[in-house]
Scaffold this active site. Structure first.
Site, short mmCIF file in Angstrom:
data_model
loop_
_atom_site.label_atom_id
_atom_site.label_comp_id
_atom_site.label_asym_id
_atom_site.label_seq_id
_atom_site.Cartn_x
_atom_site.Cartn_y
_atom_site.Cartn_z
N GLU A 263 0.84 -1.19 0.00
CA GLU A 263 0.00 0.00 0.00
C GLU A 263 0.88 1.24 0.00
O GLU A 263 1.96 1.24 0.61
CB GLU A 263 -0.93 0.00 1.23
CG GLU A 263 -1.94 -1.12 1.21
CD GLU A 263 -2.92 -1.06 2.39
OE1 GLU A 263 -2.87 -0.07 3.15
OE2 GLU A 263 -3.73 -1.98 2.53
N HIS A 281 -8.28 1.10 1.78
CA HIS A 281 -8.03 1.03 3.22
C HIS A 281 -8.93 2.02 3.98
O HIS A 281 -8.45 2.92 4.69
CB HIS A 281 -6.56 1.30 3.54
CG HIS A 281 -6.11 0.64 4.82
ND1 HIS A 281 -4.87 0.08 4.99
CD2 HIS A 281 -6.76 0.44 6.00
CE1 HIS A 281 -4.75 -0.42 6.20
NE2 HIS A 281 -5.89 -0.21 6.83
#
Length: 531
Positions: A263, A281
């Site tokens: 990420e 997220h």
């Protein structure tokens, strides 16, 4: 002079006002956290640093933070903080472990529904002016079996919501015992049964060596055909490439992912698949959650800076300054004893008894208890701290008891932890010598004197000639250096144990070589936070 706090990420104005109302000199500069050089230049004048995820607190930054006493993370994850470096500098690291729980659980349920009814694809199709009613055939949640991997704080909320949706819920969690499972209204199962029986699977475990790729290619091959998988916990729990293959082949009907192995996720094998719903997220991204954790961290930091009270610290137990001077080595011993039990125990724990013998029985045993429990629980949840550990243990239905007694043996004081599971009872005892260093003095009723190091190896075997030589030779031939070697046995010809303090963690292939000799009943690498 009033303590000074720098807020280097976006926190709500209400949280900033808490600092002001408590008499803290606060600087609110939400842009400075992204500028490493500017932050390094400024940090030296502050006693406290309040952050979210944008600010990276590195060892290099901490070198410039001569006055820093506390770091407060508004949220649970502290991947952006070098906690060992902070500990070395004497800086307390706090988080807010429970502020995001409801929000994350609701996001998991939302993704489950979105995947079941193909809502994102149907939405895009309808916005494009199409009316593809027959294309989007979904499934109901009612009556379906939901497999929950991880029944802790967030997982238990998901279980409650799923039962409200009339789903049948099963759970896999090594620390969930039958009593707690009954309270939650779930059936506890092993992982393979969960994989084979679940219509939906949702993950709620931290990323550790034990949970990494818990849904591996091999595990995905065992899934019930047509299952749908949701991950709002941590990237790296699922083999994304293997799951993508199963989705393309139709063995897995759908997936909803909020977290990814890397990420920010700009590419993933799961992207651009019609039967996959992805979000960036967003598990903690609600107004309520962001406000809650911001307010909590402001209160916690203010309490510490003004009164010395420690709440939700990841690297310090809740004790007074006076107690800490006397109890420091004993707190570390309790943590090591708990860590040993946690790393040695794979099945659900039902009871923990902590015995304090001699002068240690007169100390703050509540703080010692939390240190021991935190050490044990960190084997499955590295985010646990001295405050949240007893709560997490209670959530799993673990019965914790304490026994204190006067001096009964040759040691002036010692601590003994006994852990009970449905399969076995395991115990370990330790003391602190005059040099201030913790030692293990008894394992499974077998006496020894073992120095505790960061990297250790525990073995058991039938007491007979040649075993020690094989152990030392195998490690030596493979470049694993032994710093200290401790032996013990119950009696001649019966069970013997060895506890080795090593310079580095032995590779898996070396451990396998030891197992392949057939001489050892157990070969278990252990790690301890000795800094």
């Amino acid at each position: 002079m009033a303590p000074k706090v720098l807020v280097s990420d976006k926190l709500s104005e209400t949280a900033v006002q808490i600092f002001r109302d408590r008499g803290i000199d606060v600087t609110f500069d939400p842009s400075i956290g992204k500028d490493k050089e500017k932050l390094a230049q400024a940090i030296g004048e502050y006693d406290g640093l309040a952050i979210r995820s944008a600010t990276k607190v590195t060892a290099k930054l901490l070198e410039q933070a001569g006055n820093l006493k506390v770091i407060g993370r508004a949220g649970i994850g502290v991947d952006n903080v070098d906690i060992p470096a902070a500990s070395q500098k004497g800086v307390i690291v706090m988080n807010t472990p429970f502020g995001n729980s409801i929000t994350t659980a609701e996001h998991a349920i939302s993704l489950m529904m979105a995947v079941a009814r193909q809502i994102p694809e149907a939405n895009a199709s309808t916005h494009a002016g199409k009316w593809e009613k027959s294309r989007f055939m979904g499934v109901e949640l009612t009556g379906k079996t939901l497999g929950v991997i991880g029944a802790g704080n967030i997982g238990s909320i998901v279980i409650d919501r799923a039962r409200g949706l009339r789903m049948k819920v099963i759970a896999y969690d090594p620390f969930l015992n039958e009593e707690r499972a009954d309270q939650l209204g779930v059936r506890k199962v092993e992982l393979d049964e969960l994989l084979a029986a679940s219509d939906f699977i949702t993950l709620h475990v931290p990323l550790t060596d034990k949970t990494r790729n818990i849904l591996s290619k091999e595990a995905i091959a065992k899934l019930k055909p047509g299952v749908r998988i949701v991950n709002c916990a941590r990237g790296g729990l699922v083999d994304e490439a293997a799951l993508a293959d199963a989705l393309k082949e139709g063995r897995v009907a759908g997936a909803g992912f909020d977290v990814f192995a890397e990420e920010p996720a700009t590419a993933s094998p799961l992207f651009n698949l019609e039967n996959v719903v992805v979000t960036p997220h967003l598990g903690a991204a609600t107004t309520e959650a962001q406000e809650n954790v911001a307010l909590q961290v402001a209160e916690q930091m203010s309490d510490y800076l003004l009164t010395g009270a420690v709440t939700n610290a990841l690297n310090m137990p809740s004790v007074t300054a006076e107690e800490a001077r006397v109890m420091g080595p004993w707190l570390k011993l309790a943590e090591h004893l708990g860590a040993f039990c946690g790393q040695m125990t794979e099945e659900g724990v039902t009871e923990i008894n902590i015995l304090y013998d001699g002068s240690v029985a007169e100390m703050n045993t509540a703080a010692l208890n939390t240190s021991a429990i935190a050490g044990l629980m960190r084997s499955v949840n590295p985010d646990v701290n001295m405050v949240s550990a007893p709560v997490l243990a209670k959530d799993r239905g673990i019965d914790i008891s304490t026994t204190t007694q006067g001096q009964t043996g040759v040691f002036e004081a010692y601590i003994k932890i006994t852990v009970t599971t449905p399969e076995r009872v395991r115990s370990i005892a330790g003391t602190v010598f005059s040099d201030g260093k913790p030692r293990f003095i008894q394992i499974k009723g077998i006496n020894l004197d073992a120095e505790i190091g960061q990297h250790m190896l525990y073995t058991t075997n039938e007491d007979k000639a040649g075993v020690i030589g094989t152990l030392g030779q195998t490690l030596g031939q493979n470049g694993v250096n032994i710093a200290n070697f401790t032996l013990g046995r119950s009696e001649r010809g019966r069970e013997a144990i060895a506890l080795l303090y090593l310079d580095e963690q032995p590779p898996q292939d070396v451990l396998q070589k030891l197992k392949d000799t057939g001489l050892f009943n157990a070969v278990r690498p252990l790690q301890f936070a000795v800094a």
